[in-house]
Design an enzyme around this catalytic site. Structure first.
Site, short mmCIF file in Angstrom:
data_model
loop_
_atom_site.label_atom_id
_atom_site.label_comp_id
_atom_site.label_asym_id
_atom_site.label_seq_id
_atom_site.Cartn_x
_atom_site.Cartn_y
_atom_site.Cartn_z
N ARG A 100 -56.16 65.23 48.17
CA ARG A 100 -56.77 65.70 49.42
C ARG A 100 -58.11 65.01 49.62
O ARG A 100 -58.59 64.29 48.74
CB ARG A 100 -56.93 67.24 49.38
CG ARG A 100 -57.55 67.67 48.05
CD ARG A 100 -58.55 68.74 48.11
NE ARG A 100 -59.63 68.48 48.99
CZ ARG A 100 -60.71 67.76 48.66
NH1 ARG A 100 -60.83 67.19 47.46
NH2 ARG A 100 -61.70 67.60 49.51
N GLY A 101 -58.71 65.26 50.81
CA GLY A 101 -59.92 64.54 51.17
C GLY A 101 -59.47 63.30 51.94
O GLY A 101 -58.55 62.59 51.50
N ALA A 102 -60.10 63.06 53.09
CA ALA A 102 -59.59 62.04 54.01
C ALA A 102 -59.36 60.66 53.35
O ALA A 102 -58.26 60.11 53.46
CB ALA A 102 -60.53 61.93 55.21
N ASP A 126 -63.22 64.37 58.38
CA ASP A 126 -61.82 63.96 58.48
C ASP A 126 -61.55 63.09 59.70
O ASP A 126 -60.58 62.34 59.73
CB ASP A 126 -60.92 65.19 58.51
CG ASP A 126 -60.80 65.75 57.11
OD1 ASP A 126 -61.76 66.42 56.66
OD2 ASP A 126 -59.79 65.49 56.45
N ASN A 150 -64.42 68.41 60.35
CA ASN A 150 -64.51 68.52 58.88
C ASN A 150 -64.07 69.92 58.50
O ASN A 150 -63.78 70.77 59.36
CB ASN A 150 -65.93 68.21 58.39
CG ASN A 150 -65.99 68.05 56.87
OD1 ASN A 150 -65.15 67.35 56.29
ND2 ASN A 150 -66.91 68.72 56.22
N LYS A 151 -64.04 70.16 57.20
CA LYS A 151 -63.56 71.44 56.66
C LYS A 151 -64.12 72.64 57.42
O LYS A 151 -65.31 72.66 57.74
CB LYS A 151 -63.93 71.49 55.18
CG LYS A 151 -63.53 72.73 54.43
CD LYS A 151 -62.07 73.06 54.55
CE LYS A 151 -61.14 71.94 54.18
NZ LYS A 151 -59.76 72.12 54.69
O1 MRU Z 1 -58.41 70.11 53.37
P1 MRU Z 1 -59.15 69.08 52.59
O2 MRU Z 1 -59.56 69.55 51.24
O3 MRU Z 1 -58.39 67.76 52.55
O4 MRU Z 1 -60.46 68.83 53.43
C1 MRU Z 1 -61.36 67.86 52.98
C2 MRU Z 1 -62.59 67.77 53.80
O5 MRU Z 1 -62.79 68.48 54.75
C3 MRU Z 1 -63.55 66.69 53.41
O6 MRU Z 1 -64.86 67.05 53.71
C4 MRU Z 1 -63.21 65.41 54.18
O7 MRU Z 1 -61.85 65.09 54.04
C5 MRU Z 1 -64.04 64.27 53.73
S1 MRU Z 1 -63.62 63.74 52.12
C6 MRU Z 1 -64.61 62.42 51.72
#
Ligand code: MRU
Length: 356
Positions: A53-55, A244, A254-255
């Site tokens: 996970r994470g973009a 994201d 973002n989250k």
């Molecule tokens: O649902 P997730 O855990 O994939 O969400 C991740 C985020 O919101 C991060 O802040 C974002 O992807 C940036 S990661 C460098």
């Protein structure tokens, strides 16, 4: 031999070019497990379930995933190969809707196929492998560069607040929002980080705290509803978050909870920085409210972390995984090419013209 999990890159291709290797982030910090995934169904499921996970990490996993899927296509005909490749691409693209890195990486891989109609299928597969590894390598360098620019915005000893996990676990290495801290550490600096726990999936409490502590950073986990108090106490020098997707006007997905943090930051006069590789900027989307927002099962709120369901069975839930932070709340967007400030529409456009 037992490895420290932090020694592993978050996403990799195995040495035999047969498997996607990921750290299973749903198990952290309790269990440290590397998954070796060879088929596209398992790779898509790993993205859906947030094992990876994470973009940026999602983008790299998708690139390696589509390479592995392409490798398994059994034909010498370019057009049969292209049709099967497109099916696999569509399938992986349906895993999560918000992080644009997923689509960006899959499109880069698709271009390799489209640009080589006269090349033998076996050679196209090799080009896809090279492209996936390039995307992965670039991610490391891009995040390091974001770290260097981000570091120029803070000073040794500062206290940073972050939301969700945008650290090394969200990319291949370094991460985005935590990259300035890691680059600073490499230069002998010290920081203290307040990590929002980040309901409902607790990426802050489980992942950010884990990787920061493993790197020797003073880390204080707070519940999301405590952010206002620590800001009011004067304990926070700057806020760094990842994202994201950035719209062309500078609005940021973002989250879930990020926009609330930004509103608080404005109230308390604390700089609010968004770290974004250009692969996360979507110039085709004009405004944040056009960004697709993923909705996830209500059980993540009602049951996931509890011995027994803690919400009345008839209560409804609403579980958007992301929110949109208005560009007016953002002090600057830190990219691998430099720091972008308002007016975002004009300055993001200029960044694109100059670098992409
Ligand atoms: O649902 P997730 O855990 O994939 O969400 C991740 C985020 O919101 C991060 O802040 C974002 O992807 C940036 S990661 C460098």
């Amino acid at each position: 031999m037992k490895h420290n999990i932090i020694d592993f890159d978050t996403v990799a291709l195995d040495d035999q070019n047969n498997a996607l290797l990921i750290i299973d982030q749903t198990q952290l910090p309790g269990k440290k497990e590397i998954l070796s995934l060879t088929n596209i169904e398992d790779i898509r499921e790993a993205i859906c379930l947030l094992k990876v996970r994470g973009a940026p990490a999602i983008g790299v996993a998708a690139a390696i995933g589509i390479y592995l899927a392409a490798k398994q296509i059994n034909t010498d005909s370019y057009f049969e190969f292209l049709a099967e490749f497109n099916k696999a691409k569509k399938y992986l693209a349906s895993s999560r809707p918000t992080a644009v890195n997923l689509f960006w990486a899959l499109e880069r891989m698709e271009e390799i196929v489209l640009d080589n109609p006269d090349t033998k299928v076996a050679e196209i597969k090799e080009l896809l492998r090279e492209e996936a590894l390039l995307i992965r390598e670039e991610d490391i360098n891009v995040c390091k560069s974001i770290g260097e620019y981000g570091l120029s915005l803070i000073k040794d000893g500062d206290a940073i607040l972050t939301h969700c996990n945008a650290g090394s676990l969200a990319a291949v290495k370094y991460g985005t929002a935590l990259a300035p801290i890691y680059v600073g550490l490499e230069q002998g600096m010290k920081f203290r980080v307040f990590a929002d726990e980040t309901r409902p999936l607790l990426q802050g409490a489980r992942l950010t705290a884990y990787e920061l502590v493993e790197h020797g950073v003073d880390t204080i986990v707070i519940c999301d509803n405590m952010a206002s108090q620590v800001m009011k106490n004067g304990w926070i020098d700057a806020i760094f978050v990842g994202c994201d997707r950035v719209a062309a006007n500078g609005d940021v997905a973002n989250k879930i909870g990020t926009s609330g943090v930004a509103i608080l930051a404005k109230h308390y006069g604390i700089p609010f920085y968004v770290c974004a590789p250009t692969s996360t900027i979507d110039m085709n989307i004009q405004f944040g409210n056009h960004i697709p927002i993923e909705e996830r099962p209500g059980e993540e709120i009602t049951e996931m972390w509890y011995k027994q369901r803690m919400v009345h069975p008839y209560a409804l839930t609403y579980n958007p995984a992301f929110d949109i932070t208005d560009h007016e709340l953002i002090t600057a967007i830190v990219t691998e090419y430099g720091i972008v400030r308002a007016p975002y529409k004009e300055n993001l456009k200029e960044l694109y013209i100059n670098h992409l």
